[in-house]
Every structure is written in structure tokens, then in C-alpha cells.
Design a protein around this motif. Structure first.
Motif, PDB file in Angstrom:
ATOM      1  N   UNK A 108      37.231  34.203  29.549  1.00 44.53           N
ATOM      2  CA  UNK A 108      37.780  33.651  30.785  1.00 44.53           C
ATOM      3  C   UNK A 108      37.499  34.585  31.973  1.00 44.53           C
ATOM      4  N   UNK A 109      37.603  35.909  31.759  1.00 42.60           N
ATOM      5  CA  UNK A 109      37.371  36.856  32.862  1.00 42.60           C
ATOM      6  C   UNK A 109      35.938  36.800  33.374  1.00 42.60           C
ATOM      7  N   UNK A 110      34.986  36.565  32.474  1.00 39.95           N
ATOM      8  CA  UNK A 110      33.582  36.631  32.914  1.00 39.95           C
ATOM      9  C   UNK A 110      33.248  35.503  33.902  1.00 39.95           C
ATOM     10  N   UNK A 111      33.996  34.412  33.844  1.00 42.81           N
ATOM     11  CA  UNK A 111      33.706  33.294  34.758  1.00 42.81           C
ATOM     12  C   UNK A 111      34.077  33.643  36.203  1.00 42.81           C
ATOM     13  N   UNK A 112      34.834  34.737  36.397  1.00 44.10           N
ATOM     14  CA  UNK A 112      35.231  35.120  37.768  1.00 44.10           C
ATOM     15  C   UNK A 112      34.124  35.876  38.518  1.00 44.10           C
ATOM     16  N   UNK A 113      33.069  36.251  37.790  1.00 44.45           N
ATOM     17  CA  UNK A 113      32.057  37.102  38.422  1.00 44.45           C
ATOM     18  C   UNK A 113      30.721  36.367  38.540  1.00 44.45           C
ATOM     19  N   UNK A 114      29.922  36.694  39.576  1.00 44.02           N
ATOM     20  CA  UNK A 114      28.625  36.038  39.734  1.00 44.02           C
ATOM     21  C   UNK A 114      27.729  36.254  38.509  1.00 44.02           C
ATOM     22  N   UNK A 115      26.938  35.250  38.204  1.00 48.67           N
ATOM     23  CA  UNK A 115      26.059  35.333  37.031  1.00 48.67           C
ATOM     24  C   UNK A 115      25.114  36.530  37.134  1.00 48.67           C
ATOM     25  N   UNK A 116      24.854  37.173  36.020  1.00 48.69           N
ATOM     26  CA  UNK A 116      23.905  38.287  35.999  1.00 48.69           C
ATOM     27  C   UNK A 116      24.523  39.634  36.351  1.00 48.69           C
ATOM     28  N   UNK A 117      25.806  39.648  36.750  1.00 48.24           N
ATOM     29  CA  UNK A 117      26.414  40.929  37.160  1.00 48.24           C
ATOM     30  C   UNK A 117      27.220  41.569  36.032  1.00 48.24           C
ATOM     31  N   UNK A 118      27.580  40.770  35.020  1.00 44.81           N
ATOM     32  CA  UNK A 118      28.605  41.216  34.078  1.00 44.81           C
ATOM     33  C   UNK A 118      28.177  40.949  32.637  1.00 44.81           C
ATOM     34  N   UNK A 119      28.442  41.929  31.774  1.00 45.63           N
ATOM     35  CA  UNK A 119      28.117  41.765  30.350  1.00 45.63           C
ATOM     36  C   UNK A 119      29.400  41.678  29.532  1.00 45.63           C
ATOM     37  N   UNK A 120      29.288  40.993  28.400  1.00 45.59           N
ATOM     38  CA  UNK A 120      30.406  40.948  27.447  1.00 45.59           C
ATOM     39  C   UNK A 120      30.070  41.861  26.279  1.00 45.59           C
ATOM     40  N   UNK A 121      31.022  42.750  25.912  1.00 46.24           N
ATOM     41  CA  UNK A 121      30.777  43.649  24.785  1.00 46.24           C
ATOM     42  C   UNK A 121      32.006  43.766  23.910  1.00 46.24           C
ATOM     43  N   UNK A 122      31.803  44.269  22.698  1.00 43.95           N
ATOM     44  CA  UNK A 122      32.943  44.527  21.823  1.00 43.95           C
ATOM     45  C   UNK A 122      32.668  44.169  20.383  1.00 43.95           C
ATOM     46  N   UNK A 123      33.743  44.173  19.613  1.00 44.33           N
ATOM     47  CA  UNK A 123      33.588  43.907  18.176  1.00 44.33           C
ATOM     48  C   UNK A 123      34.819  43.227  17.597  1.00 44.33           C
ATOM     49  N   UNK A 124      34.612  42.606  16.460  1.00 40.53           N
ATOM     50  CA  UNK A 124      35.686  42.244  15.538  1.00 40.53           C
ATOM     51  C   UNK A 124      35.163  42.628  14.156  1.00 40.53           C
TER      52      UNK A 124
END
Ligand code: MLT
Length: 240
Positions: free
Chosen positions: A56-72
């Protein structure tokens, strides 16, 4: 200066740490990732508890500016750009980018201690810079190992012990250590000649080896590879 370490990651009475500097530690691997990514030019990191929140947070930022990272269970999350190995957070991949990160323990730990006066991401990578900063702050210090799903984590407490050792060595004091911080110091003494050994002995280290991430253990045991001091404020981690 009082130096304490919280041996189990439990929630605090927020007022009890409002005047403290807090050093959050998740050597394997969340704070190692955070420090590595910022030292490689990431602009900021937003630590979140859940995958849903990250999406949900990534939709607040312009495309190409933000990456999603992490693990389960230590593995990259489906649809995310990056996993939770610091070795992935390198060069052009991360430079100039914002990162939204969600991990099992580490990213939650920042929110557990968010009432602290200043909250620092700490690992072996930046232990020297953090010890200087904590000495400059002149406030009481709480070291906060992220633990392993609520349990004691050997590698984080050894790192906490190293932070205490550096501060006693470099600072003028007077210092006052709790029983918990004395214990962390003794554990660090036990492993200081071979930090990787502590990481290999730890439950989470063994999980990582089983899951194919053995190389991350020696990578995360590197000491003082950067001087960045990442500070968590208003939900975002940035370099001071
Ligand atoms: C965590 O935050 O729990 C760890 O970083 C998990 C991992 O990297 O496997």
C-alpha cells in the motif's frame, strides 16, 4: 551514562525510553541491509511490519523511485524487487532509490522503540560510527536487539556487547552498566576473535545456512565497513 540492553524484544512503556538513544540491532539481516543500502546511496528506508502495508505504501510514490525489499522465512517475497541479503543492496540497483522494507523481526523492532529520543540502525557494519555518535549524544543508551520472533538472539547481543566495549574504550564516562549489559559484554569477549562463529552458532544463523544464505553470515560479520549513522524518525530511516 547508563548503558542498558534489552535482551528480549518486548514492548516498552514509551515514557521509560523517551530520553534515551536507542540502538536497534538485527545483524542477520535487517539492520545490515538498512546500513548497507544507505551506504550505497539509497535515499531513505521505510520499515514496515507487513507485506500489505508495503504494497500500500509504494502506491504513494512516483513509479521508478521506490523499491520493495524484505523477506518471509528469509526468502524474497513474491513480487518484491529485492530480498533481505545485504549483498543485493549494491550500486546502481539501489542508488537514488527509496526502499520500503518488511522483515520478520528487524523492521518491527524500530516501531517497538519509536518513543526513544533518537533511534539508530546498528550492526557490525557501522559499529564504530554508532559508538562515536552515542558518546556524542551524552544520553542514556538502550541497545535493542531485534531477537528471533520474540526470542533471545545471540548474534545481536554479541554486536550489542561490541558496541558497549567500543564505548568504554573510547569514552570518558562515567558509565553505569546493567546486569544485562555486563552479560552482553562478556558474550562479546567470548566471540570477539571470531564473530562469524557466533553467527554460525545462532539459531537464525543456522536457519540461514539451511535456506541457502550461508555467505551472508561472513558478509554480515564485517566490522566498520561504513560510517553511516542511520536515524529512524517519523517512520523513515535516513542518514544523519
Ligand atoms: C528479520 O528481520 O527477521 C531478519 O532480517 C530475517 C532474515 O533476514 O532472514
Amino acid at each position: 551514562m547508563l548503558i542498558d540492553i534489552q535482551l528480549l524484544p518486548i514492548k516498552f512503556d514509551p515514557l521509560s525510553i523517551s530520553a534515551h538513544t536507542v540502538a536497534v540491532i538485527d545483524v542477520l539481516r535487517a539492520t545490515s541491509v538498512i546500513i548497507h543500502a544507505l551506504s550505497q546511496g539509497a535515499t531513505e528506508i521505510i520499515p514496515v511490519a507487513t507485506i500489505e502495508e508495503a504494497l500500500s505504501r509504494i502506491t504513494q510514490f512516483p513509479e521508478g523511485t521506490t523499491l520493495l525489499g524484505g523477506e518471509r522465512e528469509s526468502r524474497k517475497i513474491e513480487g518484491f524487487d529485492l530480498g533481505n541479503s545485504p549483498r543485493e543492496y549494491i550500486g546502481e540497483r539501489i542508488k537514488g532509490k527509496r526502499l520500503i522494507l518488511t522483515t520478520t523481526n528487524g523492521t518491527k523492532a524500530f516501531h517497538l522503540v519509536s518513543s526513544g529520543r533518537e533511534i539508530l540502525a546498528t550492526s557490525f557494519f557501522n559499529i564504530g560510527a554508532i559508538s562515536h555518535h552515542c558518546l556524542d549524544m551524552r544520553t542514556d543508551l538502550l541497545i535493542f536487539p531485534s531477537g528471533d520472533e520474540g526470542r533471545f538472539s545471540l548474534e545481536d547481543v554479541v554486536c550489542g556487547g561490541m558496541l558497549i566495549d567500543r564505548m568504554l574504550e573510547k569514552g570518558k564516562g562515567p558509565f553505569s552498566l546493567t546486569d544485562a549489559s555486563q552479560s552482553a559484554l562478556i558474550l562479546y569477549e567470548r566471540f570477539k576473535e571470531n564473530l562469524v562463529k557466533a553467527l554460525r552458532l545462532s539459531t537464525h544463523g543456522q536457519d540461514l545456512i539451511e535456506r541457502g544464505f550461508e555467505e551472508d553470515l561472513s558478509y554480515c560479520a564485517q566490522v566498520d565497513i561504513t560510517n553511516v549513522v542511520p536515524i529512524f524518525r517519523d517512520g523513515v530511516i535516513r542518514i544523519r
